[in-house]
Scaffold this motif. Structure first.
Motif, PDB file in Angstrom:
ATOM      1  N   GLN A  55       0.823  -1.208   0.000  1.00 44.18           N
ATOM      2  CA  GLN A  55       0.000   0.000   0.000  1.00 44.18           C
ATOM      3  C   GLN A  55       0.859   1.260   0.000  1.00 44.18           C
ATOM      4  O   GLN A  55       0.554   2.238  -0.710  1.00 44.18           O
ATOM      5  CB  GLN A  55      -0.921  -0.002   1.222  1.00 44.18           C
ATOM      6  CG  GLN A  55      -2.003  -1.060   1.189  1.00 44.18           C
ATOM      7  CD  GLN A  55      -2.664  -1.260   2.539  1.00 44.18           C
ATOM      8  OE1 GLN A  55      -2.451  -0.487   3.486  1.00 44.18           O
ATOM      9  NE2 GLN A  55      -3.472  -2.301   2.657  1.00 44.18           N
ATOM     10  N   GLU A  56       1.935   1.250   0.782  1.00 43.24           N
ATOM     11  CA  GLU A  56       2.799   2.431   0.846  1.00 43.24           C
ATOM     12  C   GLU A  56       3.545   2.640  -0.469  1.00 43.24           C
ATOM     13  O   GLU A  56       3.728   3.778  -0.914  1.00 43.24           O
ATOM     14  CB  GLU A  56       3.789   2.296   2.002  1.00 43.24           C
ATOM     15  CG  GLU A  56       3.161   2.474   3.368  1.00 43.24           C
ATOM     16  CD  GLU A  56       2.546   3.848   3.558  1.00 43.24           C
ATOM     17  OE1 GLU A  56       3.277   4.856   3.457  1.00 43.24           O
ATOM     18  OE2 GLU A  56       1.327   3.924   3.806  1.00 43.24           O
ATOM     19  N   LEU A  57       3.988   1.560  -1.092  1.00 40.74           N
ATOM     20  CA  LEU A  57       4.631   1.693  -2.405  1.00 40.74           C
ATOM     21  C   LEU A  57       3.643   2.277  -3.416  1.00 40.74           C
ATOM     22  O   LEU A  57       4.001   3.160  -4.205  1.00 40.74           O
ATOM     23  CB  LEU A  57       5.143   0.329  -2.879  1.00 40.74           C
ATOM     24  CG  LEU A  57       6.383  -0.203  -2.141  1.00 40.74           C
ATOM     25  CD1 LEU A  57       6.572  -1.687  -2.425  1.00 40.74           C
ATOM     26  CD2 LEU A  57       7.640   0.571  -2.545  1.00 40.74           C
ATOM     27  N   ALA A  58       2.406   1.784  -3.386  1.00 41.74           N
ATOM     28  CA  ALA A  58       1.390   2.311  -4.303  1.00 41.74           C
ATOM     29  C   ALA A  58       1.097   3.776  -4.005  1.00 41.74           C
ATOM     30  O   ALA A  58       0.868   4.574  -4.936  1.00 41.74           O
ATOM     31  CB  ALA A  58       0.114   1.474  -4.189  1.00 41.74           C
ATOM     32  N   ARG A  59       1.118   4.155  -2.742  1.00 46.99           N
ATOM     33  CA  ARG A  59       0.871   5.544  -2.353  1.00 46.99           C
ATOM     34  C   ARG A  59       1.852   6.490  -3.057  1.00 46.99           C
ATOM     35  O   ARG A  59       1.495   7.605  -3.435  1.00 46.99           O
ATOM     36  CB  ARG A  59       1.006   5.681  -0.839  1.00 46.99           C
ATOM     37  CG  ARG A  59       0.851   7.104  -0.292  1.00 46.99           C
ATOM     38  CD  ARG A  59       1.319   7.192   1.151  1.00 46.99           C
ATOM     39  NE  ARG A  59       0.511   6.409   2.054  1.00 46.99           N
ATOM     40  CZ  ARG A  59      -0.562   6.868   2.709  1.00 46.99           C
ATOM     41  NH1 ARG A  59      -0.932   8.127   2.553  1.00 46.99           N
ATOM     42  NH2 ARG A  59      -1.235   6.091   3.518  1.00 46.99           N
ATOM     43  N   HIS A  60       3.084   6.032  -3.212  1.00 46.63           N
ATOM     44  CA  HIS A  60       4.116   6.868  -3.827  1.00 46.63           C
ATOM     45  C   HIS A  60       4.411   6.470  -5.269  1.00 46.63           C
ATOM     46  O   HIS A  60       5.353   7.005  -5.870  1.00 46.63           O
ATOM     47  CB  HIS A  60       5.403   6.769  -3.011  1.00 46.63           C
ATOM     48  CG  HIS A  60       5.274   7.278  -1.603  1.00 46.63           C
ATOM     49  ND1 HIS A  60       5.175   8.619  -1.304  1.00 46.63           N
ATOM     50  CD2 HIS A  60       5.200   6.621  -0.417  1.00 46.63           C
ATOM     51  CE1 HIS A  60       5.055   8.771   0.006  1.00 46.63           C
ATOM     52  NE2 HIS A  60       5.072   7.578   0.565  1.00 46.63           N
ATOM     53  N   ALA A  61       3.622   5.546  -5.823  1.00 50.27           N
ATOM     54  CA  ALA A  61       3.814   5.070  -7.196  1.00 50.27           C
ATOM     55  C   ALA A  61       5.242   4.572  -7.415  1.00 50.27           C
ATOM     56  O   ALA A  61       5.893   4.899  -8.411  1.00 50.27           O
ATOM     57  CB  ALA A  61       3.462   6.163  -8.206  1.00 50.27           C
TER      58      ALA A  61
END
Length: 227
Positions: free
Chosen positions: A95-101
């Motif tokens: 989720q955190e990786l997706a938050r920052h693309a």
């Protein structure tokens, strides 16, 4: 298991190109480790930092959190613990990786004590290995009855690992540090290490400096202070 969240630091540059996740120890919470991000921001200007609170309240420290319960009376509880906590933390990382693309390869895991157990367990098993694992005052947890051979299938995709420990640690004894680095070596998983003389269960200035340098190197950044 409760949802996971915690304090964050935006990248100093304003654009996230790396993600550093800071995993606290038993009885603490994310506020205990987010300060590491403050210390490393200048050498990692494009890194976003997050220090999630472990999902469960700590049975021994009412105001603290735990990734899994520890009584230190049953050696099997370590493996049960890391495997219990791993799915929720793994989902949080995605989720955190997706938050920052960001792709999974731009992740680094930094853990202290129980958080280091989680960083080593999960970092060695993610489909795309993280850029780095830094474990402070922790332990490499093996499956019950398994030796180094059980880790050998993970060696091919193992990320760079740095283990840092105090030689006077009275919570996670220094013998656990030696066990961890020797087990990784026997499994053909390289790791760097630093032993802090006179340090108890904590992180000293030299350990902080070495951790920051290791992260910069693992992300392919120039040596801090050099053009």
């Amino acid at each position: 298991m409760a949802s996971i969240d915690g304090p964050r630091l935006a990248p100093q540059s304003g654009v996230a190109r790396q993600l550093v996740v800071l995993l606290h120890g038993l009885g603490a919470d994310g506020n205990d480790l987010i300060e590491l991000g403050e210390q490393w921001r200048s050498s990692l200007p494009d890194a976003a930092f997050v220090a999630p609170h472990a999902p469960d309240p700590c049975s021994n420290v009412p105001m603290g959190r735990e990734w899994f319960p520890l009584t230190l009376t049953d050696p099997r509880e370590f493996w049960r613990g890391v495997t219990y906590a791993a799915p929720g933390l793994d989902a949080f990382l995605d989720q955190e990786l997706a938050r920052h693309a960001l792709p999974p390869s731009k992740l680094a895991l930094v853990g202290f004590s129980q958080g280091a157990m989680m960083a080593l367990h999960l970092g060695l098993r993610r489909p795309t290995p993280p850029a780095a694992i830094v474990g402070y005052s922790g332990l490499l947890v093996l499956e019950d009855g398994e030796g180094p051979g059980g880790l050998m299938p993970l060696a091919r995709n193992a990320p760079p690992i740095l283990l840092i420990h105090g030689d006077q640690d009275d919570v996670v004894p220094v013998e656990m540090f030696f066990f961890s680095k020797e087990t990784l070596g026997a499994a053909e998983i390289p790791c760097q290490w630093h032993l802090s003389a006179g340090l108890a269960h904590g992180i000293d200035g030299e350990g902080l400096r070495q951790g920051g340098l290791f992260l910069a190197q693992s992300f392919g950044l120039p040596y801090p202070g050099r053009a």
